[in-house]
Design an enzyme around this catalytic site. Structure first.
Site, PDB file in Angstrom:
ATOM      1  N   MET A  96      -1.271  -0.905   3.971  1.00 53.67           N
ATOM      2  CA  MET A  96      -1.044  -0.551   2.576  1.00 53.67           C
ATOM      3  C   MET A  96      -0.513   0.867   2.433  1.00 53.67           C
ATOM      4  O   MET A  96       0.428   1.121   1.669  1.00 53.67           O
ATOM      5  CB  MET A  96      -2.339  -0.711   1.785  1.00 53.67           C
TER       6      MET A  96
ATOM      7  N   ARG B  18       2.911   1.908   0.827  1.00 57.19           N
ATOM      8  CA  ARG B  18       2.992   2.734  -0.380  1.00 57.19           C
ATOM      9  C   ARG B  18       4.041   3.823  -0.243  1.00 57.19           C
ATOM     10  O   ARG B  18       4.817   4.078  -1.174  1.00 57.19           O
ATOM     11  CB  ARG B  18       1.614   3.327  -0.684  1.00 57.19           C
TER      12      ARG B  18
ATOM     13  N   TYR C 237       4.262  -2.744  -7.162  1.00 50.17           N
ATOM     14  CA  TYR C 237       3.990  -3.025  -5.747  1.00 50.17           C
ATOM     15  C   TYR C 237       2.855  -2.180  -5.174  1.00 50.17           C
ATOM     16  O   TYR C 237       2.698  -0.998  -5.521  1.00 50.17           O
ATOM     17  CB  TYR C 237       5.233  -2.711  -4.917  1.00 50.17           C
ATOM     18  N   GLU C 238       2.137  -2.767  -4.217  1.00 47.79           N
ATOM     19  CA  GLU C 238       1.191  -2.071  -3.335  1.00 47.79           C
ATOM     20  C   GLU C 238       0.176  -1.226  -4.099  1.00 47.79           C
ATOM     21  O   GLU C 238      -0.125  -0.096  -3.727  1.00 47.79           O
ATOM     22  CB  GLU C 238       1.955  -1.200  -2.322  1.00 47.79           C
ATOM     23  N   GLY C 239      -0.370  -1.773  -5.162  1.00 52.11           N
ATOM     24  CA  GLY C 239      -1.265  -1.024  -6.038  1.00 52.11           C
ATOM     25  C   GLY C 239      -0.453  -0.391  -7.140  1.00 52.11           C
ATOM     26  O   GLY C 239       0.402   0.470  -6.886  1.00 52.11           O
TER      27      GLY C 239
END
Length: 542
Positions: free
Chosen positions: A284, A288, A408-410
């Site tokens: 992750m 990020r 995306y990604e959080g």
């Protein structure tokens, strides 16, 4: 689409702003000639192979027939060029065929790919995450089995996290892992929003899947991570995992976003039981930063398109001569340079082992730079006028593609929570204090009194905001967290650009910094009321 990698701007951000050559002792074989050759080679790949497929891929889209996803025409050939060039393994372990170069240099290469063709670039980006997870958490036999083929680009990799009921709240996931007699696990469940989860560009896809072993504790403490290949390791037969649907999306039409069904698929535990989130965060965090770079890359492509249009479109004058159009173009370029410097600086911190700075900059790089991508792409539409709103003009695709990156990604709201809850509170503001000191030092060294004043005032505003965030009640701090992240990004971008200008004394970059100081740094004080808003007004209405 035409795209030219802005190598001079990239090198300024990497070498002067992000202090790339501080890594020389760790990478003694790296010199300026090699740096230039890699960036120029990546630029050629992006301009000649990937950019020509960006618009055609958007129109052709992907298709799903009999569990097989077909990429748009030209993508298979482009992926072969990418693979043969060795681009996937630039920063990977040489033990398994990687080149062992700095992650920051690999990130700069990824910028050119995202700018030229974001849909395509998502495939190697996800493979990078799988490589990092296996490098850090895989057993020796797993590394031997998977890394060489992932690093070479022969195989691709994915992250399988999200489920219909478990988005940001991964503790709610229900995918099950049943232990088998041979030490493997039977993985059963459904995952959604899986980028490049199925495709015809590589003969095998290595899925990294979060699941819950039977009898594991509830919540996040019971989650494990598994390697689930599309084709089984032991006999090469098709595993019981398939794509059962493709999302119809706003953008990135040439990238398949898959619903994946695991129907007792053979998987192998990576890392320890019930420690899957730790391994997942390795993927992750890498993703990020790469998504932040994605925002910068798409912004650069949108800027180049808008600049070319503004030079040829006449409305009385050629429109680039209109002050408001020049203001928009300069805003695009100045913010792109700041976002580029933030992302590169985060990667240099990782390469240099400065974990505290890497951790601090990661949520800022991701959120600030993806917000930038949307803003710049929107300005590109505006500069095109009516032609920006119709697909024929070509500007709309950048906006449609860029819009996913803040999710995306959080989501960027989650990045703000992470900046406050994990990073700022985690070291009681020590790393941010270093940033504030660097901003003050850069202000003191500036030869432009306007920049010195704006950056100095911005550093003071960031210090005041940081003191508030450290002392506020949790809900009050969370109410101001997004504004705090925006303020931090504005200041860090300006600080890094000022450091670069001080080193190079480049007149053009100095003028760009002065513009950034007036249109960005001059406004940072306005964030303070938003940061100090408290949670009470948010609860005032039912």
């Amino acid at each position: 689409m035409t795209y030219t990698a802005p190598i001079a701007d990239m090198r300024f951000a990497l070498e002067a702003c992000a202090d790339f050559w501080s890594l020389r002792a760790r990478y003694p074989d790296l010199d300026e000639d090699l740096l230039a050759a890699i960036l120029e080679g990546a630029g050629a790949l992006a301009a000649e192979t990937l950019a020509p497929l960006n618009r055609s891929g958007d129109r052709a889209r992907v298709s799903l027939v009999n569990d097989v996803v077909a990429a748009p025409p030209g993508f298979r050939e482009a992926y072969e060029v990418f693979k043969q060039g060795g681009w996937q393994g630039l920063a990977a372990d040489p033990t398994y065929g990687g080149q062992g170069l700095p992650r920051s240099l690999a990130l700069a290469v990824m910028e050119t790919l995202h700018a030229a063709n974001m849909s395509f670039a998502l495939l190697p980006m996800l493979t990078l995450g799988a490589i990092e997870a296996i490098e850090h958490h895989g057993a020796p036999d797993q590394k031997a089995l998977y890394l060489e083929k992932l690093i070479s680009g022969e195989w691709s990799g994915t992250m399988n996290l999200t489920e219909p009921q478990a988005g940001s709240d991964l503790a709610a996931l229900t995918t099950k892992a049943a232990p088998q007699a041979d030490g493997s696990y039977a993985i059963t469940g459904q995952k959604i929003f899986i980028t490049w989860g199925e495709h015809d560009l590589a003969p095998n896809i290595i899925h990294l899947v979060l699941a819950r072993i039977e009898g594991a504790p509830p919540g996040s403490k019971g989650i494990s991570l598994f390697i689930v290949p599309k084709f089984r390791d032991e006999d090469g037969s098709r595993n019981a995992v398939r794509c059962i649907g493709l999302e119809e999306k706003m953008g990135i039409h040439a990238s398949p976003t898959c619903t994946m069904a695991y129907e007792g698929a053979t998987g192998w535990l990576i890392g320890e039981e019930n420690h899957g989130l730790a391994a997942m965060f390795t993927m992750m965090n890498a993703a990020r930063l790469n998504v932040g770079m994605e925002g910068v890359g798409v912004a650069e492509a949108a800027y180049q398109k808008a600049l070319a249009y503004a030079k040829e479109r006449k409305q009385g004058l050629v429109i680039i001569e209109h002050p408001d159009v020049r203001r928009m173009l300069l805003t695009m370029r100045a913010k792109i340079q700041a976002g580029r410097a933030i992302c590169y600086a985060c990667a240099v911190a990782a390469d240099g082992g400065d974990k505290a700075m890497e951790d601090l900059l990661t949520p800022i790089a991701k959120a600030w730079s993806t917000d930038l991508g949307v803003e710049v792409a929107s300005l590109g539409v505006q500069i095109h006028g009516g032609m920006g709103f119709v697909e024929e003009g070509g500007a709309a695709q950048f906006y449609r593609d860029a819009r996913i990156a803040p999710i995306y990604e959080g989501t960027n709201g989650i990045q703000a929570i992470d900046l406050y809850g994990r990073k700022l509170l985690g070291d009681r503001g020590e790393a941010m204090g270093r940033v504030i000191a660097m901003a003050r030092d850069a202000a003191a060294q500036s030869k432009d009194p306007r920049v010195a004043a704006r950056l100095g005032d911005a550093a003071t505003a960031l210090e005041e905001a940081t003191d508030y965030m450290l002392s506020a009640e949790r809900n009050d701090a969370l109410a101001g967290a997004s504004a705090y992240l925006s303020l931090a990004g504005d200041v860090i971008g300006g600080m890094l650009m000022a450091r670069g200008v001080a080193k190079t004394e480049d007149a053009e970059k100095a003028a760009l910094l002065a513009f950034y100081a007036e249109i960005v740094l001059s406004r940072v004080g306005s964030y303070l009321p938003l940061i100090k808003l408290t949670a009470a007004p948010l609860a005032a209405l039912t």
